[in-house]
Write a protein that holds these residues in place. Structure first.
Motif, PDB file in Angstrom:
ATOM      1  N   UNK A 231       0.851  -1.187   0.000  1.00 10.91           N
ATOM      2  CA  UNK A 231       0.000   0.000   0.000  1.00 10.91           C
ATOM      3  C   UNK A 231       0.890   1.241   0.000  1.00 10.91           C
ATOM      4  N   UNK A 232       0.810   2.014  -1.068  1.00  9.17           N
ATOM      5  CA  UNK A 232       1.565   3.262  -1.209  1.00  9.17           C
ATOM      6  C   UNK A 232       0.601   4.344  -1.683  1.00  9.17           C
ATOM      7  N   UNK A 233       0.665   5.513  -1.043  1.00  9.59           N
ATOM      8  CA  UNK A 233      -0.192   6.627  -1.425  1.00  9.59           C
ATOM      9  C   UNK A 233       0.640   7.821  -1.901  1.00  9.59           C
ATOM     10  N   UNK A 234       0.001   8.701  -2.667  1.00  5.13           N
ATOM     11  CA  UNK A 234       0.623   9.945  -3.141  1.00  5.13           C
ATOM     12  C   UNK A 234       0.021  11.119  -2.389  1.00  5.13           C
ATOM     13  N   UNK A 235       0.879  11.982  -1.848  1.00  8.82           N
ATOM     14  CA  UNK A 235       0.428  13.218  -1.212  1.00  8.82           C
ATOM     15  C   UNK A 235       1.081  14.394  -1.928  1.00  8.82           C
ATOM     16  N   UNK A 236       0.296  15.431  -2.225  1.00 10.75           N
ATOM     17  CA  UNK A 236       0.796  16.590  -2.960  1.00 10.75           C
ATOM     18  C   UNK A 236       0.921  17.795  -2.048  1.00 10.75           C
ATOM     19  N   UNK A 237       2.116  18.398  -2.039  1.00  9.08           N
ATOM     20  CA  UNK A 237       2.337  19.622  -1.269  1.00  9.08           C
ATOM     21  C   UNK A 237       1.749  20.811  -2.020  1.00  9.08           C
ATOM     22  N   UNK A 238       1.117  21.718  -1.287  1.00 11.48           N
ATOM     23  CA  UNK A 238       0.456  22.862  -1.910  1.00 11.48           C
ATOM     24  C   UNK A 238       0.292  23.969  -0.888  1.00 11.48           C
ATOM     25  N   UNK A 248      -3.153  10.711   9.474  1.00 12.45           N
ATOM     26  CA  UNK A 248      -4.060   9.575   9.295  1.00 12.45           C
ATOM     27  C   UNK A 248      -3.321   8.393   8.675  1.00 12.45           C
ATOM     28  N   UNK A 249      -2.562   8.658   7.622  1.00 12.35           N
ATOM     29  CA  UNK A 249      -1.862   7.579   6.929  1.00 12.35           C
ATOM     30  C   UNK A 249      -0.775   6.955   7.809  1.00 12.35           C
ATOM     31  N   UNK A 250      -0.103   7.767   8.588  1.00 11.25           N
ATOM     32  CA  UNK A 250       0.940   7.240   9.469  1.00 11.25           C
ATOM     33  C   UNK A 250       0.365   6.206  10.426  1.00 11.25           C
ATOM     34  N   UNK A 251      -0.871   6.413  10.847  1.00 17.62           N
ATOM     35  CA  UNK A 251      -1.501   5.490  11.795  1.00 17.62           C
ATOM     36  C   UNK A 251      -2.304   4.386  11.101  1.00 17.62           C
ATOM     37  N   UNK A 252      -2.151   4.295   9.789  1.00 16.52           N
ATOM     38  CA  UNK A 252      -2.804   3.226   9.033  1.00 16.52           C
ATOM     39  C   UNK A 252      -1.790   2.128   8.730  1.00 16.52           C
ATOM     40  N   UNK A 253      -2.145   1.222   7.810  1.00 16.75           N
ATOM     41  CA  UNK A 253      -1.238   0.146   7.413  1.00 16.75           C
ATOM     42  C   UNK A 253      -0.436   0.505   6.163  1.00 16.75           C
ATOM     43  N   UNK A 254      -0.440   1.776   5.775  1.00 17.57           N
ATOM     44  CA  UNK A 254       0.304   2.194   4.589  1.00 17.57           C
ATOM     45  C   UNK A 254       1.793   1.881   4.773  1.00 17.57           C
ATOM     46  N   UNK A 255       2.448   1.476   3.682  1.00 16.16           N
ATOM     47  CA  UNK A 255       3.860   1.096   3.746  1.00 16.16           C
ATOM     48  C   UNK A 255       4.785   2.141   3.140  1.00 16.16           C
ATOM     49  N   UNK A 281       8.687   5.585  12.071  1.00  9.62           N
ATOM     50  CA  UNK A 281       7.895   4.362  11.973  1.00  9.62           C
ATOM     51  C   UNK A 281       8.455   3.414  10.923  1.00  9.62           C
ATOM     52  N   UNK A 282       9.326   3.930  10.045  1.00 12.46           N
ATOM     53  CA  UNK A 282       9.907   3.093   9.007  1.00 12.46           C
ATOM     54  C   UNK A 282       9.156   3.123   7.683  1.00 12.46           C
ATOM     55  N   UNK A 283       8.281   4.109   7.490  1.00 13.70           N
ATOM     56  CA  UNK A 283       7.593   4.209   6.209  1.00 13.70           C
ATOM     57  C   UNK A 283       8.586   4.578   5.111  1.00 13.70           C
TER      58      UNK A 283
END
Length: 347
Positions: A231-238, A248-255, A281-283
């Motif tokens: 599980x990998x997500x994209x976050x955009x800085x703006x 939220x993602x840090x506390x999820x199962x995202x890798x 956390x090692x993400x």
């Protein structure tokens, strides 16, 4: 997941794999408004029927429908199926080349995926895997799908001595490496490769061919095709970026997270604290740019630089790297990521 079963054709042929997309789409009112359409309406056989008169009799075609979707709905499971199907076909002595009809919206992800997982195999057997598609639906008055399909078939069957095997894409009369695909316009007929190094189909550009060979030589071995995708997500800085989604993602199962920064990959200061927690956390963190072109290089406090990869391609690369590191414990995800991304600067 196994490739879809189909009768084995033992005589030499080009394999056409249908994935859907605009090339297989139909507009409700093609004369007045071809931009309003439903993708993935026609099967690959129907697409071939439209061009059969222009295909030389000596060229034998075999088609297989992998999916028939709007490519915005492309899934990781379908990528796995496509990859396994292509690997199987490349090893088949009867298959001389492969053409994939695919929607343009996510063809850059599919193209990078196959380049990283099947590219060396295609080189080894001297075969070309060619993505193509369309920007206009099949029933539009000036539909570009038929000529793109014919050009892709031409490129797939080009004599091996003229160009090495590999993973390519053909749109609007030009060919590029599939790893370079990046749709940068909503409607231009050459949108998927308009910003990619390319060459005309009919007259190979020597400098492009030189770069192609150098890129292929520098690319590492094929990576495993994931059965279970990380599980990998994209976050955009703006402007006004907030930390809540990252928290939220840090506390999820995202890798892993791909961070599409501003300019050279800069990240909003509001993300500083959550990024520290993500790193602790090692993400897996990768930095790219939201600009869509140019390089993100060098060391930074957070995230491995994605070089020239767009955020969608960087996400696929990170997923493949995490999966490979899980398969081969002797190397880190950073090692596998660098194998796909860090290439010499070819001029």
């Amino acid at each position: 997941m196994n490739p879809s079963s189909a009768p084995v054709e033992k005589s030499p042929h080009i394999l056409i794999l249908g994935m859907g997309g605009t090339i297989a789409g139909l507009a409700l009112n093609p004369e007045l408004n071809p931009s309003i359409y439903q993708a993935g309406e026609l099967g690959v056989e129907a697409l071939l029927e439209k061009v059969k008169q222009a295909i030389p009799e000596r060229v034998k075609l075999v088609s297989r429908q992998i999916a028939n979707i709007d490519s915005r709905d492309l899934s990781e499971e379908l990528l796995t199926l496509l990859g396994l199907t292509v690997r199987e076909a490349l090893r088949d002595p009867a298959v001389q080349g492969i053409v994939i009809t695919h929607g343009s919206d996510t063809v850059e992800e599919a193209g990078f995926f196959l380049s990283a997982t099947c590219g060396k195999l295609a080189e080894k057997f001297g075969k070309r895997v060619v993505f193509t598609g369309a920007m206009l639906p099949a029933n539009a008055p000036q539909a570009d799908g038929p000529i793109n399909l014919l050009d892709a078939l031409k490129w797939a069957s080009t004599a091996p001595e003229n160009c090495p095997g590999g993973i390519f894409a053909v749109f609007a009369g030009k060919v590029c490496l599939a790893r370079d695909l990046a749709k940068r316009h909503t409607s231009a007929l050459n949108a998927p490769l308009m910003d990619s190094p390319s060459s005309p189909i009919g007259l190979i550009n020597p400098s492009w061919l030189s770069r192609l060979k150098a890129v292929e030589a520098a690319c590492g071995e094929d990576l495993p095709i994931p059965q279970q995708w990380p599980w990998v997500e994209i976050l955009t800085s703006h402007a006004g970026a907030r930390p809540e989604m990252m928290e939220f993602l840090i506390h999820s199962e995202v890798q892993g997270l791909v961070l599409a920064g501003t300019g050279l990959g800069g990240l909003h200061q509001a993300w500083s604290e959550p990024l520290k927690r993500a790193a602790a956390k090692g993400l897996a963190l990768v930095r790219t740019s939201r600009t869509g072109a140019g390089m993100v290089m060098g060391d930074a406090e957070f995230g491995l630089a994605a070089d020239s990869l767009s955020a969608p391609r960087a996400r696929i690369a990170l997923q493949l790297a995490l999966n490979a590191a899980n398969v081969d414990k002797s190397l880190t995800w950073q090692d596998f990521f660098a194998r796909m991304v860090v290439l010499p600067d070819f001029r």
